[in-house]
Structure formats: structure tokens, C-alpha cells
Design a protein around this motif. Structure first.
Motif, PDB file in Angstrom:
ATOM      1  N   ASP A  27       0.825  -1.208   0.000  1.00 52.88           N
ATOM      2  CA  ASP A  27       0.000   0.000   0.000  1.00 52.88           C
ATOM      3  C   ASP A  27       0.864   1.265   0.000  1.00 52.88           C
ATOM      4  O   ASP A  27       0.444   2.311   0.447  1.00 52.88           O
ATOM      5  CB  ASP A  27      -0.944  -0.008   1.198  1.00 52.88           C
ATOM      6  CG  ASP A  27      -0.212  -0.110   2.527  1.00 52.88           C
ATOM      7  OD1 ASP A  27       1.042  -0.193   2.532  1.00 52.88           O
ATOM      8  OD2 ASP A  27      -0.880  -0.112   3.567  1.00 52.88           O
ATOM      9  N   TYR A  28       2.056   1.156  -0.535  1.00 59.00           N
ATOM     10  CA  TYR A  28       3.016   2.250  -0.459  1.00 59.00           C
ATOM     11  C   TYR A  28       3.620   2.583  -1.825  1.00 59.00           C
ATOM     12  O   TYR A  28       4.697   3.157  -1.910  1.00 59.00           O
ATOM     13  CB  TYR A  28       4.141   1.890   0.530  1.00 59.00           C
ATOM     14  CG  TYR A  28       4.653   0.469   0.380  1.00 59.00           C
ATOM     15  CD1 TYR A  28       5.606   0.139  -0.580  1.00 59.00           C
ATOM     16  CD2 TYR A  28       4.156  -0.550   1.180  1.00 59.00           C
ATOM     17  CE1 TYR A  28       6.058  -1.159  -0.727  1.00 59.00           C
ATOM     18  CE2 TYR A  28       4.608  -1.854   1.043  1.00 59.00           C
ATOM     19  CZ  TYR A  28       5.559  -2.149   0.087  1.00 59.00           C
ATOM     20  OH  TYR A  28       5.995  -3.443  -0.056  1.00 59.00           O
ATOM     21  N   LEU A  29       2.936   2.240  -2.901  1.00 58.68           N
ATOM     22  CA  LEU A  29       3.494   2.443  -4.246  1.00 58.68           C
ATOM     23  C   LEU A  29       3.731   3.915  -4.585  1.00 58.68           C
ATOM     24  O   LEU A  29       4.557   4.215  -5.431  1.00 58.68           O
ATOM     25  CB  LEU A  29       2.594   1.797  -5.299  1.00 58.68           C
ATOM     26  CG  LEU A  29       2.583   0.270  -5.314  1.00 58.68           C
ATOM     27  CD1 LEU A  29       1.565  -0.255  -6.319  1.00 58.68           C
ATOM     28  CD2 LEU A  29       3.964  -0.277  -5.612  1.00 58.68           C
ATOM     29  N   GLY A  30       3.061   4.828  -3.918  1.00 63.25           N
ATOM     30  CA  GLY A  30       3.239   6.249  -4.197  1.00 63.25           C
ATOM     31  C   GLY A  30       4.439   6.869  -3.491  1.00 63.25           C
ATOM     32  O   GLY A  30       4.731   8.045  -3.692  1.00 63.25           O
ATOM     33  N   LYS A  41      10.896  -3.450  -0.269  1.00 58.07           N
ATOM     34  CA  LYS A  41      11.575  -3.553  -1.562  1.00 58.07           C
ATOM     35  C   LYS A  41      11.428  -4.961  -2.138  1.00 58.07           C
ATOM     36  O   LYS A  41      11.224  -5.129  -3.339  1.00 58.07           O
ATOM     37  CB  LYS A  41      13.056  -3.200  -1.419  1.00 58.07           C
ATOM     38  CG  LYS A  41      13.310  -1.734  -1.177  1.00 58.07           C
ATOM     39  CD  LYS A  41      14.791  -1.468  -0.957  1.00 58.07           C
ATOM     40  CE  LYS A  41      15.038  -0.022  -0.591  1.00 58.07           C
ATOM     41  NZ  LYS A  41      16.457   0.228  -0.253  1.00 58.07           N
ATOM     42  N   GLN A  42      11.544  -5.960  -1.273  1.00 56.44           N
ATOM     43  CA  GLN A  42      11.419  -7.347  -1.722  1.00 56.44           C
ATOM     44  C   GLN A  42      10.018  -7.596  -2.284  1.00 56.44           C
ATOM     45  O   GLN A  42       9.865  -8.230  -3.329  1.00 56.44           O
ATOM     46  CB  GLN A  42      11.733  -8.307  -0.565  1.00 56.44           C
ATOM     47  CG  GLN A  42      11.816  -9.748  -0.970  1.00 56.44           C
ATOM     48  CD  GLN A  42      13.074 -10.096  -1.751  1.00 56.44           C
ATOM     49  OE1 GLN A  42      13.853  -9.243  -2.153  1.00 56.44           O
ATOM     50  NE2 GLN A  42      13.274 -11.366  -1.976  1.00 56.44           N
ATOM     51  N   LYS A  43       8.999  -7.108  -1.595  1.00 60.74           N
ATOM     52  CA  LYS A  43       7.626  -7.263  -2.092  1.00 60.74           C
ATOM     53  C   LYS A  43       7.452  -6.575  -3.445  1.00 60.74           C
ATOM     54  O   LYS A  43       6.798  -7.105  -4.343  1.00 60.74           O
ATOM     55  CB  LYS A  43       6.620  -6.676  -1.099  1.00 60.74           C
ATOM     56  CG  LYS A  43       6.374  -7.512   0.120  1.00 60.74           C
ATOM     57  CD  LYS A  43       5.307  -6.839   0.964  1.00 60.74           C
ATOM     58  CE  LYS A  43       5.036  -7.529   2.254  1.00 60.74           C
ATOM     59  NZ  LYS A  43       3.938  -6.883   3.003  1.00 60.74           N
ATOM     60  N   LEU A  44       8.046  -5.389  -3.598  1.00 61.52           N
ATOM     61  CA  LEU A  44       7.949  -4.670  -4.862  1.00 61.52           C
ATOM     62  C   LEU A  44       8.610  -5.458  -5.984  1.00 61.52           C
ATOM     63  O   LEU A  44       8.048  -5.589  -7.078  1.00 61.52           O
ATOM     64  CB  LEU A  44       8.588  -3.283  -4.740  1.00 61.52           C
ATOM     65  CG  LEU A  44       8.588  -2.454  -6.028  1.00 61.52           C
ATOM     66  CD1 LEU A  44       7.164  -2.152  -6.490  1.00 61.52           C
ATOM     67  CD2 LEU A  44       9.378  -1.168  -5.822  1.00 61.52           C
ATOM     68  N   MET A  45       9.784  -6.003  -5.727  1.00 64.56           N
ATOM     69  CA  MET A  45      10.478  -6.784  -6.755  1.00 64.56           C
ATOM     70  C   MET A  45       9.671  -8.021  -7.134  1.00 64.56           C
ATOM     71  O   MET A  45       9.585  -8.383  -8.309  1.00 64.56           O
ATOM     72  CB  MET A  45      11.876  -7.182  -6.283  1.00 64.56           C
ATOM     73  CG  MET A  45      12.802  -6.000  -5.995  1.00 64.56           C
ATOM     74  SD  MET A  45      12.836  -4.699  -7.245  1.00 64.56           S
ATOM     75  CE  MET A  45      13.447  -5.562  -8.651  1.00 64.56           C
TER      76      MET A  45
END
Length: 157
Positions: A27-30, A41-45
Motif C-alpha cells: 500500500d506504499y506504491l506512491g 523492496k522485496q515485495k515490490l520486486m
């Protein structure tokens, strides 16, 4: 950025990304990536890799830095992808993860592939039907120092 690089259909890909973000509580893409924790970062990757739905995916220690819930979801997601025909190559030092998730296992020692096959085939070739992957790994690599240490600790008690 990823959509442009891989020339993915924007609407469809963003929809997939939002589904993945919901599943993994991203919930932090912005926010700026520099402000992310290691786990964020791991979740984003992971999300970037999954949203592209590749035919082959390479992941290096994908569960490191993830909370238990996200790690469990990732394992289920990858299992589902593999069941649908995606080839998943994954490195891990957590042998229980490999034992539970992988259809085929390769054991690398000093940079060389020294054993490869299904868990049952590795058990037949190197151990017994009850052997865990950790026991097989220690037998195959010849690293019995862990077993010797455990035995000496038990004798000292």
C-alpha cells in the motif's frame, strides 16, 4: 517504467499489479523506493516479476525479508504459476522451502552442480526414503561437521 520497458499493455498490467499489491499488502506504491524497508523492496520486486506473467522466472532467495504471511502467499503464487506451466528457477538456502516447493532440486557445492533431480530420486540415489533434504545435502556435500557438532553438544549435556 516496467510496463514501458517490457512493452506490456498498460491497463491489463496495472490491473494485475493492483491485484498483486492487494494480495501482498503493498500500500506504499506512491512513496519513494529509497524510503522502503528491505521487506517492502522485496515485495515490490516480487510484484514486478509476477505482474509480467513470464513463461520462465528466475528468483534469488525470494522469501528473504518477507513476513511469514507474504512468504506463504508467494510460495502459493509460485506453485500456482508452476502448475499452470511457468518454469520457476529459484535459489534458496532454506532447504525446507526447496523440499516443500520444488519439483526438481539442484545441489550446488563450490559453484558446481553436484546433484540434481526430484526429491524422491535424490533420496534413492543418496539417502533413504525418510531423508530430509538437509540430510541429503549434508551427505552429498560431505559436510558432516554439523552432525558431529550436534553429537558433541548432546554428549556434553
Amino acid at each position: 517504467f516496467i510496463i514501458d520497458i517490457y512493452r506490456l499493455p498498460p491497463k491489463e498490467t496495472m490491473s494485475k499489479l493492483m491485484d498483486i499489491a492487494d494480495a501482498f499488502k503493498i500500500d506504499y506504491l506512491g512513496k519513494y523506493i529509497g524510503d522502503y524497508s528491505h521487506g517492502m523492496k522485496q515485495k515490490l520486486m516480487v510484484a514486478i516479476a509476477l505482474m509480467r506473467e513470464p513463461a520462465v522466472i528466475f528468483l534469488d532467495e525470494p522469501t528473504v525479508g518477507l513476513d511469514a504471511s507474504s512468504a506463504g502467499k508467494l510460495k502459493a503464487w509460485l506453485r500456482n504459476m508452476a502448475d499452470k506451466g511457468t518454469t520457476v528457477f529459484m535459489t534458496t538456502h532454506v532447504l525446507e522451502v526447496a523440499e516443500k516447493m520444488c519439483d526438481r532440486i539442484g545441489i550446488i557445492d563450490s559453484g558446481r552442480l553436484i546433484a540434481e533431480g526430484t526429491l524422491s530420486a535424490l533420496r534413492e540415489d543418496f539417502g533413504s526414503v525418510e531423508s530430509t533434504l538437509e540430510e541429503l545435502f549434508l551427505d552429498i556435500t560431505g559436510d558432516s561437521s554439523i552432525e558431529a557438532l550436534a553429537k558433541s553438544l548432546q554428549e556434553g549435556m
